[in-house]
Structure formats: C-alpha cells, structure tokens
Design an enzyme around this catalytic site. Sequence first.
Site, PDB file in Angstrom:
ATOM      1  N   ASP A   1     -11.193   1.101   3.530  1.00  0.00           N
ATOM      2  CA  ASP A   1     -10.196   0.899   3.099  1.00  0.00           C
ATOM      3  C   ASP A   1     -10.192  -0.159   2.331  1.00  0.00           C
ATOM      4  OD1 ASP A   1      -7.520   1.265   1.618  1.00  0.00           O
ATOM      5  OD2 ASP A   1      -6.587   1.257   3.541  1.00  0.00           O
TER       6      ASP A   1
ATOM      7  N   LYS B   1      -7.795  -3.997  -8.071  1.00  0.00           N
ATOM      8  CA  LYS B   1      -7.855  -2.993  -7.936  1.00  0.00           C
ATOM      9  C   LYS B   1      -7.468  -2.584  -8.925  1.00  0.00           C
ATOM     10  CE  LYS B   1      -7.471   0.930  -4.812  1.00  0.00           C
ATOM     11  NZ  LYS B   1      -7.423   2.020  -3.891  1.00  0.00           N
TER      12      LYS B   1
ATOM     13  N   GLU C   1      -8.005   8.422  -0.216  1.00  0.00           N
ATOM     14  CA  GLU C   1      -6.635   8.446   0.512  1.00  0.00           C
ATOM     15  C   GLU C   1      -6.558   9.355   1.451  1.00  0.00           C
ATOM     16  OE1 GLU C   1      -4.976   5.308  -1.768  1.00  0.00           O
ATOM     17  OE2 GLU C   1      -6.991   3.971  -2.090  1.00  0.00           O
TER      18      GLU C   1
ATOM     19  N   ASP D   1       2.386   8.050   0.733  1.00  0.00           N
ATOM     20  CA  ASP D   1       1.140   6.870   0.629  1.00  0.00           C
ATOM     21  C   ASP D   1       2.368   5.425  -0.308  1.00  0.00           C
ATOM     22  OD1 ASP D   1       0.231   4.462   0.954  1.00  0.00           O
ATOM     23  OD2 ASP D   1      -2.400   5.293   0.493  1.00  0.00           O
TER      24      ASP D   1
HETATM   25  P1  ADP Z   1      -2.256  -1.247   0.118  1.00  0.00           P
HETATM   26  O1  ADP Z   1      -2.039   0.408   1.063  1.00  0.00           O
HETATM   27  O2  ADP Z   1      -1.328  -1.468  -1.130  1.00  0.00           O
HETATM   28  O3  ADP Z   1      -3.729  -2.168   0.000  1.00  0.00           O
HETATM   29  P2  ADP Z   1      -0.688  -1.352   2.738  1.00  0.00           P
HETATM   30  O4  ADP Z   1      -1.172   0.006   3.106  1.00  0.00           O
HETATM   31  O5  ADP Z   1      -1.501  -2.077   3.499  1.00  0.00           O
HETATM   32  O6  ADP Z   1      -1.516  -1.761   1.053  1.00  0.00           O
HETATM   33  O7  ADP Z   1       0.703  -2.069   2.986  1.00  0.00           O
HETATM   34  C1  ADP Z   1       1.071  -3.088   1.893  1.00  0.00           C
HETATM   35  C2  ADP Z   1       2.683  -3.199   2.090  1.00  0.00           C
HETATM   36  O8  ADP Z   1       3.234  -3.379   3.430  1.00  0.00           O
HETATM   37  C3  ADP Z   1       3.054  -4.909   2.051  1.00  0.00           C
HETATM   38  O9  ADP Z   1       4.089  -4.790   0.840  1.00  0.00           O
HETATM   39  C4  ADP Z   1       3.859  -5.331   2.950  1.00  0.00           C
HETATM   40  O10 ADP Z   1       4.876  -6.050   3.418  1.00  0.00           O
HETATM   41  C5  ADP Z   1       4.632  -3.773   4.162  1.00  0.00           C
HETATM   42  N1  ADP Z   1       4.671  -4.250   5.462  1.00  0.00           N
HETATM   43  C6  ADP Z   1       3.128  -4.464   6.056  1.00  0.00           C
HETATM   44  N2  ADP Z   1       4.010  -4.349   7.155  1.00  0.00           N
HETATM   45  C7  ADP Z   1       5.400  -4.090   7.752  1.00  0.00           C
HETATM   46  C8  ADP Z   1       6.615  -3.771   8.159  1.00  0.00           C
HETATM   47  N3  ADP Z   1       6.573  -3.449   9.202  1.00  0.00           N
HETATM   48  N4  ADP Z   1       7.853  -3.700   7.701  1.00  0.00           N
HETATM   49  C9  ADP Z   1       8.065  -3.572   6.060  1.00  0.00           C
HETATM   50  N5  ADP Z   1       6.668  -3.085   5.575  1.00  0.00           N
HETATM   51  C10 ADP Z   1       5.780  -3.527   5.808  1.00  0.00           C
HETATM   52 MG    MG Z   2      -3.440   1.925   0.694  1.00  0.00          MG
END
Ligand code: ADP
Ligand code: MG
Length: 563
Positions: A6, A68, A145, A167
Amino acid sequence: MIIGIDLGTTNSLVAVWSGETAKLIPNALGKVLTPSVVGLDDNGHLIVGDVARERLQTHPQVTASLFKRHMGSAHETLLGHRPYRAEELSALLLRSLKEDAERYLGEPVTEAVISVPAYFSDAQRKATRVAGELAGLKVEKLINEPTAAALAYGLHHKEEATFLVFDLGGGTFDVSVLELFEGVMEVRASAGDNFLGGEDFDDLLAEHFRASPQAQGLPNASDGSMAQRLRREAQRVRHALGQQLQATFTVREDEREWALTITQNDLARLAQPLLERLRAPIERALRDARIKAADLDEVLLVGGTTRMPLVRRLVASLFGRIPAMQLNPDEVVAQGAAIQAALKARHASLEEVVLTDVCPYTLGIETTSGDDLRRDYGLYLPIIERNSVVPVSRVQTVYTVDDGQTKVKVRIFQGESRLVKNNIFLGELEVPVPPRPAGEVSLEVRFTYDINGLLEAQVHIPLTDERRTLVIENNPGVLSAEEIAQRLESLAALKVHPRDQQVNTVLMARMERLYQESLGDTRQYVADLARQFQHELERQDERAIREARVLLTERLDRLEQRL
Ligand code: ADP
Ligand code: MG
C-alpha cells in the site's frame, strides 16, 4: 513470493500472504506503518520512514513528503542538490519496504502488487509502475485501493455484491462504489476530496488552541516550526480523544506552560464543518453509480482517520447502518494487495474493471451569464462530464456577449467547481469573429478526450467557417525507457543509511527536534541527553547502547508528555 504494497500519501505498508492470512511486515523499527517520507541524513545517505519524518521539521530542505500527490506529473522536489520526481521518491520508499520484506522472508523479493487510488489516471498508474521498476520490483499488477479493501474483507467470496468504500486518510478522502459480479470487480464510481483528511482536523485543533486565551503570549506563533509543533500536539490530542473524554493540549517552552483542556464535545463542534464536507462526495459517488444507499450490501471503513469515533458515527448515521470495521482501517489496503498477490501467484487473481476508461474529471470552458444589467463572469460550462466513458467527443454552442466584438477567447478548465477560479486552467484559444450585435455569432466548442488523456479542443464559427484547434496533453509526466534507465542508475548510486543504525538515528533526530522546540533548562537537558547517547554510540557496545536506548526513550517520552 509476491508482496503486496500500500503506497500511501501519508503511510505505506507491505504485506505478504502466509497461506492463511495476509501478514503485515514490520520495518526496521518494528512498526508496520512506514511514513511516506524520504530524506537525506547529514552524510547525504538516504533515510526513509519515521527517521525521515522526525527530520521533516528540522531539515525540511533534505526531506520530502506527500509526493504521491505529484505522481504522473513532471513535478520535481529538490532533495539536497538534486531534484527528484515523484516516481523516484516513491521508488526509494518502495526499496525500503522491499528490503523489510526480504529480511522478514529471508529471501530476495522481486515482484509486487501495488495499490493505487481508484481515480488514478493512466499516467498516474504508469508512474506507479515506473516507481516499482526503479525500486527493483516487477509490478505484477496494480490494484485499486477500494478493491484491495474489499479483498481484505473477503467480499470476493460472495457471488455478487455492491458496496461502498469510505477511505479517509491523512490528507485525502476517497469514496468508491464497487460492484462485484461474476468474479469481476468493477469500480462503478469514485469521488472524493484530495485535500481533506486527518491533518485538516489537526489544523483546526491547533488553530483553536492558538486562538484561545490560554495560548496568550505563546512565542513565535507564526513561525513554521511552531506551527509544526502545534500540529503534532493537535494530532496527539485528537488520537487521545478517541479513547478519553478529554485531553490537554500543552505547549511548554522555557519555564512557561500553555495548556488547554479539550473535550470530545469541543472536538465534535470544531470538526463539524469538516464532517459536513464528507457528505457531498458520498452523494456524488452514489449518484454517479446510480445506486441508493439502501441498496448497498456493505460499507467499508478504510484509512487511519476513520478510527475517529466522530467519523464512524457520521458514517453510521449517513448510511443508517454500522459500517464494517473489524479490521484495522489503515492496514486493509496492504492486506488486500497481499491477497491479490497470492491469487496472482495461483493465476487466480481477481479481475478488475479499471476506471481508466472514464474521464476522471469534468472538462469545460469559462462562460458568463445574465444580461447587460447584471452579468456574472468566471462561470464554468462543463462540456465533457466527469466519469464519461472515453473516447468521448462533445460539442456545446456558445454566443458572443458584446456588441461588435471581434474576437472570442475560449478558456479551458478541468474541475468540478461552478466557478472557474476553483478549477485547473488548461489552456486557451482565441478566434476572430465578425463584428455583429451581441448574441448573433455562435461558436461551436468541441472537446474530444481519448484514453491517453489527450484533450483536443476545437472552436468552429459556422458563420465564417473559421476553426481553431488546441491539443492539451494531460499526461506530460510519463518517463521514457531511456530516462528510466538513467534514473535507475543514479538511484542505485545513492548510499543508504545503515539499517541497524536506524533505531539510534531516529532517537538522535527526535532529540534534535526537541532541542529546537525547547528553550532554557529543557533545552540544556535535551542537549545533555544527546551528548551522553552520542558517547554511548561511540563506545560501540551493543548491549550498553540497547540499555541506553530504553532509558533514553523513557525520558524523552516523559519530556514530550510535558512538552
Ligand atoms: P494515507 O492513506 O493517507 O497514507 P492512513 O490511512 O495511514 O494514510 O491515515 C493517516 C491518518 O490517520 C493520519 O492523519 C492520522 O492522524 C490518522 N490516524 C491514525 N490513527 C488514528 C487514531 N487512532 N485516531 C484518529 N486518527 C488516526
Ligand atoms: Mg490510504
């Protein structure tokens, strides 16, 4: 072994099928989430993930994130002395994930399935494949995705199903409506907001703190590193509020402390405008897919930000049902990619109808409306609507607006806003027209859009048979084979920061950041800790270093709790 990756905007993950489940693979720091950040250390050696993210604030010139967003374009980011394309930065990240997988599996890895957003254009998909190639990975398949999330939830075992994937990541929001029918997954529609994610909630919280009486006298409130710091603290508070009724937003500097208690209710109130923005893309995706919310078999939660109870509650109320969230929302896409990889190895991979055969955005021109008394300018007139199946050719007739005007400027835009100023300007055409009273000269504007993302705009004046044509290439970003070979070579030459030193480097970087954030006694304390640890490292006694690391981590944790 084919791995599943991913490649996210904020975080990236790698997973592999174990025979029974999709296993997430830990990185050098033992974590399954690797921040999508790459940079150079003080020796010019490559660093990836948490180590690089720690330095985002202290060394912005040699650290790159959010790349990205530039995939499929010719945009370059300067890292030290050299500019890098998004494919290259992604390749450096992929290389690191590949290495993590090799360690974990104990064998070389050369093939991968990589996930991409459903709305990724042909150029963006090509760029992702190139990134893989630059990392020494043969990209067996790209998977959307949302399809990956569906695989992780085992939906492919169903006969047929229609579902929605919600998402919400760090900086992007994607809604996709998928339909599984006779073993083929089709993305029926996708919508979203490329600038809406967890970080926007953090910005709101930071702003709330800054504007509160409790933050009176906070130093350098407009300084960039203070802003970074507030955002970090905001994220900590936001995550904490998922579990507890209230949390304290604290900033300490020198001998002073600024603290503001924030409750779940405060967050709910502050977040309201952002939560509101989640509605429209959902409605749009359902409308585009011609599906009613009630007809969905399932709603899946994906992305770290859907861990927020506020977001879960909103989704539940919008759909009148509890969404699927048994799996960790930030891990499902990697798991799905690993499942697809395993299916691929067995020549049984899930077939996908990819969305690239539609035009992913609306294309149109600027227009005006009203009469001489009240005329509105800068309005958008769509010609090819978003999600039209390509190749597509559409024509719209427009008229002159001024008496005796001798030319017309046709300005071309891409986007979904009613106002052209919010859309992306692509180019313009100027055509001479015979001077006549307003509204008497007609212009036929024809747009033709093909699978390669090539837009041909033609203006035809029937009265004079005058024609003007402009070809707009929407894919300026695809690298040639030669360029790929060249960049491959230069990336190979880049020295990598030693893996076994990463845990230590991340600690040093953290101390550097804390040093920058603090003043006075605290700053001195951090400097002392850094010096002691440096000495320990120089003595090269692995056991002593390990013990020092544990102690130091505890101290820094305690310090940051207070900070
Ligand atoms: P992406 O798909 O954008 O690469 P992710 O799906 O990993 O990213 O999401 C990242 C986001 O998830 C960040 O903004 C982070 O603050 C949020 N996040 C991760 N864990 C938590 C949590 N326990 N509570 C709230 N937000 C969270
Ligand atoms: Mg993502």
